[in-house]
Design a protein around this motif. Structure first.
Motif, PDB file in Angstrom:
ATOM      1  N   TYR A  46      -2.447   1.823  -4.987  1.00 36.05           N
ATOM      2  CA  TYR A  46      -2.222   3.202  -4.666  1.00 36.05           C
ATOM      3  C   TYR A  46      -3.607   4.023  -4.012  1.00 36.05           C
ATOM      4  CZ  TYR A  46       1.194   1.850  -8.210  1.00 36.05           C
ATOM      5  OH  TYR A  46       2.303   2.081  -8.774  1.00 36.05           O
ATOM      6  N   THR A  93      -6.090   7.182  -2.254  1.00 38.01           N
ATOM      7  CA  THR A  93      -6.491   8.140  -2.866  1.00 38.01           C
ATOM      8  C   THR A  93      -6.259   8.962  -1.263  1.00 38.01           C
ATOM      9  OG1 THR A  93      -8.806   7.632  -2.717  1.00 38.01           O
ATOM     10  CG2 THR A  93      -7.897   7.471  -4.826  1.00 38.01           C
ATOM     11  N   ARG A 138       8.141   9.563  -5.470  1.00 42.32           N
ATOM     12  CA  ARG A 138       6.914  10.561  -5.774  1.00 42.32           C
ATOM     13  C   ARG A 138       5.902   9.929  -4.364  1.00 42.32           C
ATOM     14  NH1 ARG A 138       4.732  10.129 -11.098  1.00 42.32           N
ATOM     15  NH2 ARG A 138       2.734  10.204  -9.543  1.00 42.32           N
ATOM     16  N   PHE A 139       6.781   8.151  -4.055  1.00 42.26           N
ATOM     17  CA  PHE A 139       5.614   7.811  -3.066  1.00 42.26           C
ATOM     18  C   PHE A 139       6.388   7.549  -2.000  1.00 42.26           C
ATOM     19  CE2 PHE A 139       4.430   6.900  -7.041  1.00 42.26           C
ATOM     20  CZ  PHE A 139       3.320   6.937  -7.200  1.00 42.26           C
ATOM     21  N   LEU A 189       9.165   0.503  -7.135  1.00 39.24           N
ATOM     22  CA  LEU A 189       7.988  -0.235  -6.944  1.00 39.24           C
ATOM     23  C   LEU A 189       7.265  -1.305  -7.143  1.00 39.24           C
ATOM     24  CD1 LEU A 189       6.388   0.251  -4.524  1.00 39.24           C
ATOM     25  CD2 LEU A 189       4.378   1.772  -5.382  1.00 39.24           C
ATOM     26  N   THR A 190       7.307  -0.703  -7.898  1.00 36.95           N
ATOM     27  CA  THR A 190       6.932  -1.876  -9.814  1.00 36.95           C
ATOM     28  C   THR A 190       8.006  -2.622  -9.695  1.00 36.95           C
ATOM     29  OG1 THR A 190       8.024  -0.307 -11.973  1.00 36.95           O
ATOM     30  CG2 THR A 190       5.428  -0.335 -11.139  1.00 36.95           C
ATOM     31  N   PHE A 250       0.675  -1.145  -0.371  1.00 42.12           N
ATOM     32  CA  PHE A 250       0.284  -0.138   0.144  1.00 42.12           C
ATOM     33  C   PHE A 250       1.014   1.319  -0.054  1.00 42.12           C
ATOM     34  CE2 PHE A 250      -2.546  -3.531   1.974  1.00 42.12           C
ATOM     35  CZ  PHE A 250      -4.042  -3.344   1.153  1.00 42.12           C
ATOM     36  N   VAL A 251       0.855   1.999  -1.175  1.00 45.53           N
ATOM     37  CA  VAL A 251       1.788   3.453  -1.160  1.00 45.53           C
ATOM     38  C   VAL A 251       0.449   4.375  -1.598  1.00 45.53           C
ATOM     39  CG1 VAL A 251       3.577   2.438  -1.704  1.00 45.53           C
ATOM     40  CG2 VAL A 251       1.596   2.852  -3.669  1.00 45.53           C
ATOM     41  N   ARG A 252       1.227   5.867  -1.034  1.00 45.30           N
ATOM     42  CA  ARG A 252       0.197   6.555  -1.202  1.00 45.30           C
ATOM     43  C   ARG A 252       1.164   7.712  -2.033  1.00 45.30           C
ATOM     44  NH1 ARG A 252       1.927  11.416   2.071  1.00 45.30           N
ATOM     45  NH2 ARG A 252       2.112  10.156   4.357  1.00 45.30           N
ATOM     46  N   GLU A 253       0.726   8.524  -2.534  1.00 44.16           N
ATOM     47  CA  GLU A 253       1.726   9.605  -3.262  1.00 44.16           C
ATOM     48  C   GLU A 253       2.207  11.240  -2.658  1.00 44.16           C
ATOM     49  OE1 GLU A 253       1.650  12.219  -7.443  1.00 44.16           O
ATOM     50  OE2 GLU A 253       0.225  11.051  -6.975  1.00 44.16           O
ATOM     51  N   VAL A 309       0.450  -3.633  -6.349  1.00 38.44           N
ATOM     52  CA  VAL A 309       1.202  -2.303  -5.498  1.00 38.44           C
ATOM     53  C   VAL A 309      -0.030  -1.497  -5.534  1.00 38.44           C
ATOM     54  CG1 VAL A 309       2.048  -0.258  -5.350  1.00 38.44           C
ATOM     55  CG2 VAL A 309       3.373  -2.288  -6.716  1.00 38.44           C
ATOM     56  N   LYS A 364       8.781   5.591  -8.222  1.00 40.13           N
ATOM     57  CA  LYS A 364       7.044   3.923  -8.554  1.00 40.13           C
ATOM     58  C   LYS A 364       8.076   3.211  -9.600  1.00 40.13           C
ATOM     59  CE  LYS A 364       2.882   4.156 -11.707  1.00 40.13           C
ATOM     60  NZ  LYS A 364       2.541   4.699 -12.124  1.00 40.13           N
TER      61      LYS A 364
END
Length: 68
Positions: free
Chosen positions: A55, A57, A19-20, A42-43, A4-7, A53, A39
């Protein structure tokens, strides 16, 4: 497994900064030591460990954590 990631709030496209931010990891035996991540990184991590992954909000206001 899910990552779980957020910007990040203060990151813009084209900026040379990650950015994340990783919020959490579900399942598996994965430890991420970086606070912020790109990113592409992460990928690639998700591919190697077979993770998805997710994302998260944001509300766009930033008012949720505000003190009253």
């Amino acid at each position: 497994m899910k990552i779980f990631v957020r910007e990040r709030r203060r990151s813009d496209k084209g900026e040379k900064k990650p950015r994340f931010r990783v919020v959490g990891v579900q399942g598996g035996d994965l430890k991420i030591y970086a606070k912020r991540i790109r990113k592409v990184e992460l990928t690639e991590i998700a591919e190697h460990v077979g993770a998805e992954v997710v994302y998260l909000t944001r509300d766009g206001k930033g008012a949720e954590g505000e003190k009253k």
